[in-house]
Design an enzyme around this catalytic site. Structure first.
Site, PDB file in Angstrom:
ATOM      1  N   CYS A 333       0.749  -1.216   0.122  1.00  0.00           N
ATOM      2  CA  CYS A 333      -0.024   0.060  -0.104  1.00  0.00           C
ATOM      3  C   CYS A 333       0.833   1.262  -0.070  1.00  0.00           C
ATOM      4  CB  CYS A 333      -0.922   0.037   1.029  1.00  0.00           C
ATOM      5  SG  CYS A 333      -0.120  -0.279   2.572  1.00  0.00           S
ATOM      6  N   HIS A 794      -0.826   0.537   7.566  1.00  0.00           N
ATOM      7  CA  HIS A 794      -1.568   0.586   6.251  1.00  0.00           C
ATOM      8  C   HIS A 794      -1.363   2.138   5.764  1.00  0.00           C
ATOM      9  CE1 HIS A 794      -4.198  -0.374   2.877  1.00  0.00           C
ATOM     10  NE2 HIS A 794      -5.085   0.339   3.464  1.00  0.00           N
TER      11      HIS A 794
END
Length: 834
Positions: A333, A794
């Site tokens: 990510c 994330h």
């Protein structure tokens, strides 16, 4: 003999059978994100084993003359919901029990199942040959083609190999203390339950020291939960190295931590060590989650929407050009967020997407290994809209009632990730990384591959002026350096809710003393103006050698912009170290403005009447008549710093310049010199016969040279990097990335070969090209991070498109309702044209 048989016979010598070591690209087109699952399938050249979509296979045939391709198409099977009572006979999907990818017990890499169809296609007329058709052809044709097809089907594709890398976060080594661990004969017997910390009486996250049986609580987590660090403090007092986590002991083992080795370890004598304190492993049951289970839980929660992901709001999915999602390849990510932002910048669009036909036409024989080709492919995939389509939704399947997810088909940047990460010790792995570090790494690669022609990284490049004033003589010294990112400090003492924070700290201390769970800490509210003031305020240098007074004295250093870039990147320095040097993340909210005026921070240069410090070098540390011996560095301190993620040479410098006085002093040196341009440069110790890399008799591993040269550097540059790092490939790659300015002076062409001419005949390299203009900016994108550190959690990004904020969360692309501009990590501004 039929016409098809004759064609196959004529090209038989060009049809190869894959051998071990051959790179087979049968999952992704070299020029696009076409795959066997997309419309038209994938054509794999039966000579080079490169894959091409229907749009590009004719180009490859025309360029190479290859005629035989294996055409692969895959159709997704209907998926049924996991239901143990469904009676379908199919077992439910297993939850992961191992922190790993692609191995038993780990996370599944590919959940979807496909039916595959293959046939040989002959160009230019696209004549098709099925496997049944081969049975009627001459033996030599049938055997050769059938064997090639069978081996191509059986071979692991390059993308699959990278995707299913057996990353195993659980691999633990036997502790060096396990075999000879000394246990005190203190008669202590530990009960099988009812434990509590002997200091604070905490009843969870408890660790028993295997030397004396002391039961103490574990580390405190970033949010105040966990323990109170009493087990760690006890090790620091006693040096007793091993502890076992109570509640994880079963007949199969337990969590054992080595404080000395600073990692989870194996203890082959654990039953014996536990028995010493009356604990029978065979009768113990697990009552707490292991460290691996805790990490797996974190990984499974990555998809949960909170503030940054705008949870609680039904977000409207978006489709179309410039609105393409990217698949998460396993902790990728950080890469997805950075590349989404970069390809909203006109410089990158013009360099790679507008010229895509020219780039593809000039691509080498293996375009999967060409930087420009793969960046152009990624840019076109993001901007064209071809892959911005809804993903197959479980709600479309029979017998399911799932809600629409809003996911896209998107693109999976496997080739791109493999190429930009090749040879890098971090970005070549499946581990989570720092988005800021990846941004700089990618900019370095762009710089290296754009030595002539348009260079899109110039959009970020600016000059920094540093002014140092000797407080004794009041004379000044001016220096300039190139930078790409502004690192903005976070002055926690300037929080506007300081009373609330102090009250929360008081309640936490009360809870700690009473053994109660700690309260939830409030988020610090920091004014952006305070961060900017902290950046611009003068820094005091207490150990500055002044050439004016020929002695060490106090000086002040002021940093200003010597130029303003077209696009300004600001990093909020949220990540720091606690008093125990454990990395932590500051939980802060900063009122980052939509518009920014930095003109007041423009450098003014030498002022009228201001005297400059003389250009005189400081005296040598040792007199010439004294024999200089290379000092011995404390390897344990160097190792501890390296384990925290700092470059080896920087760690060696820290230990050397602090006189082997311990980890605290060395860590302070590191934190104070991280921004030095030579932070990672090799340490040249006094008494060494020469600087690193100057020994003419050094033998350089040819395979290391070849690896670095394949990354776009010249052989001279590769040689210099290896010699500077004692022939260690990973360190050489790090060194070469941190010395790009030095390498530019070697006068290397874009082709990667040093141009001829002696050193004396070369002209000095020109200064860096920088753009300049007004210091007024407007915010157009920001990248946010969730998690305890840059190495986990994330990333998502928000980008303003047509005055509408859009959230890019891997494959999800939606209109943003409440962009959390106050919680970002990296902010991207564009210059306001007046």
């Amino acid at each position: 003999m039929t016409e098809v048989s004759e064609i196959l016979m004529s090209v038989l010598s060009a049809i190869r059978v894959p051998r071990p070591g051959d790179r087979v690209h049968k999952d992704e087109c070299a020029f696009s994100f076409s795959s066997p699952e997309t419309e038209g399938g994938l054509y794999v050249c039966m000579n080079s084993f490169l894959g091409y979509g229907s749009k590009y296979v004719d180009r490859h045939h025309a360029k190479t003359g290859q005629r035989a391709y294996l055409h692969i198409t895959r159709t997704r099977k209907t998926q049924k919901e996991d239901d143990p009572n469904s009676g379908s006979g199919d077992p439910p999907k297993k939850k992961p029990t191992r922190l790993a990818i692609g191995i038993e017990g780990g996370f599944d890499v590919e959940q979807e199942q496909y039916e595959e169809e293959v046939k040989v296609v002959l160009f230019p007329d696209r004549q098709e040959v099925t496997l049944d058709d081969l049975s009627s052809m001459p033996d030599v044709v049938r055997e050769r083609v059938s064997l090639s097809v069978a081996e191509l089907q059986a071979a692991d594709s390059v993308s699959h190999t990278l995707q299913v890398q057996q990353w195993d976060g659980e691999v633990r080594q036997e502790s060096k203390h396990a075999a000879e661990l000394k246990q005190l004969d203190n008669g202590l017997k530990i009960p099988p339950s009812g434990w509590k910390c002997e200091v604070c009486e905490l009843q969870e996250n408890l660790w028993m020291n295997l030397t004396d049986g002391k039961v103490l609580c574990g580390r405190r987590y970033f949010d105040g939960s966990g323990g109170n660090n009493h087990a760690l403090l006890y090790y620091q007092q006693t040096g007793y190295p091993l502890a076992v986590k109570l509640g994880t002991i079963t007949p199969d083992g337990a969590d054992v931590y080595s404080y000395d080795e600073d990692e989870m370890v194996l203890d082959s004598k654990l039953p014996e060590h536990l028995s010493h304190f009356g604990i029978d492993m065979m009768t113990m049951e697990k009552t707490e989650r292991t460290m691996t289970e805790l990490e797996i839980a974190v990984n499974q929660r990555v998809g949960e929407w909170e503030v940054i992901q705008e949870s609680g709001t039904t977000l409207r999915p978006l489709w179309g050009p410039g609105l393409t999602g990217m698949k998460n390849l396993g902790n990728s990510c950080y890469l997805n967020s950075v590349m989404q932002v970069l390809f909203t910048i006109p410089d990158f669009q013009t360099k790679y997407v507008s010229n895509i036909d020219k780039i593809f036409d000039e691509a080498p024989s293996d375009p999967t290994q060409d930087f420009k080709t793969q960046v152009a492919k990624l840019g076109y995939g993001l901007l064209s809209g071809e892959y911005s389509k809804p993903a197959p939704d479980p709600a479309d399947e029979p017998n399911t009632s799932a809600e629409p997810r809003g996911d896209q088909v998107g693109i999976a940047p496997r080739m791109f990730k493999a190429l930009v990460g090749r040879g890098h010790p971090e970005f070549s792995t499946n581990r989570q990384q720092d988005a800021q570090e990846f941004l700089l790494h990618f900019i370095n690669m762009v710089e290296r591959n754009c030595r002539s022609g348009m260079n899109p990284s110039e959009a970020f490049r600016f000059l920094v002026e540093e002014k140092i004033v000797c407080q004794q003589s009041q004379k000044a010294k001016y220096t300039q350096r190139v930078d790409y990112i502004v690192q903005l400090p976070v002055p926690m003492d300037q929080a506007t809710n300081m009373d609330e924070l102090q009250e929360a700290e008081r309640r936490r201390e009360e809870a700690e003393s009473s053994g109660a769970p700690p309260p939830v800490a409030p988020r610090a509210q920091i004014p952006f103006a305070a961060c900017l003031a902290a950046l611009s305020e003068p820094e005091t240098l207490t150990d500055f050698w002044s050439s004016a007074v020929q002695a060490k004295t106090t000086a002040t250093k002021t940093t200003r912009f010597a130029s303003f870039p077209d696009h300004l990147v600001i990093q909020i320095k949220k990540f720091t170290f606690g008093l125990d040097w454990v990395p932590k993340k500051l939980d802060v909210s900063i009122d980052v403005p939509e518009t920014l005026d930095l003109n007041a921070l423009r450098a003014m240069g030498q002022q009228p009447g201001e005297e400059l410090l003389p250009e005189v070098a400081p005296p040598p540390l040792m007199t010439p008549d004294v024999e200089v011996k290379a000092p011995v560095l404390d390897d344990s301190t160097v190792s501890q710093l390296c384990e925290m993620g700092f470059p080896l040479e920087a760690c060696r410098k820290a230990v050397y310049y602090t006189g082997n006085t311990g980890i605290d002093a060395a860590m302070n040196w590191v934190m104070g010199h991280m921004d030095d341009p030579d932070f990672s440069a090799p340490l040249v110790l006094p008494g060494s016969s020469s600087a690193p890399g100057t020994t003419p008799t050094e033998s350089l591993p040819e395979e290391h040279l070849a690896t670095i040269v394949s990354m776009g550097f010249s052989r001279d540059q590769a040689t210099r990097a290896l010699r500077a790092t004692n022939n260690v490939l990973e360190r050489a790659v790090d060194w070469i990335f941190s010395h790009l300015d030095d390498l530019e002076s070697m006068d290397v062409s874009e082709g990667g070969r040093s141009e001829g001419g002696s050193e004396a005949s070369r002209e000095p390299p020109p200064g860096p090209r920088v753009r300049d203009g007004t210091g007024k900016y407007e915010l157009f994108a920001f990248i946010s991070h969730m998690g305890t550190s840059t190495m986990c959690g994330h990333y998502v990004c928000h980008i303003k498109k047509d005055q509408q904020w859009v959230i890019f969360n891997d494959q999800k692309v939606c209109a943003s309702e409440k962009p959390p501009k106050d919680l970002g990590y990296l902010y991207f501004y564009r210059r306001v044209v007046e």
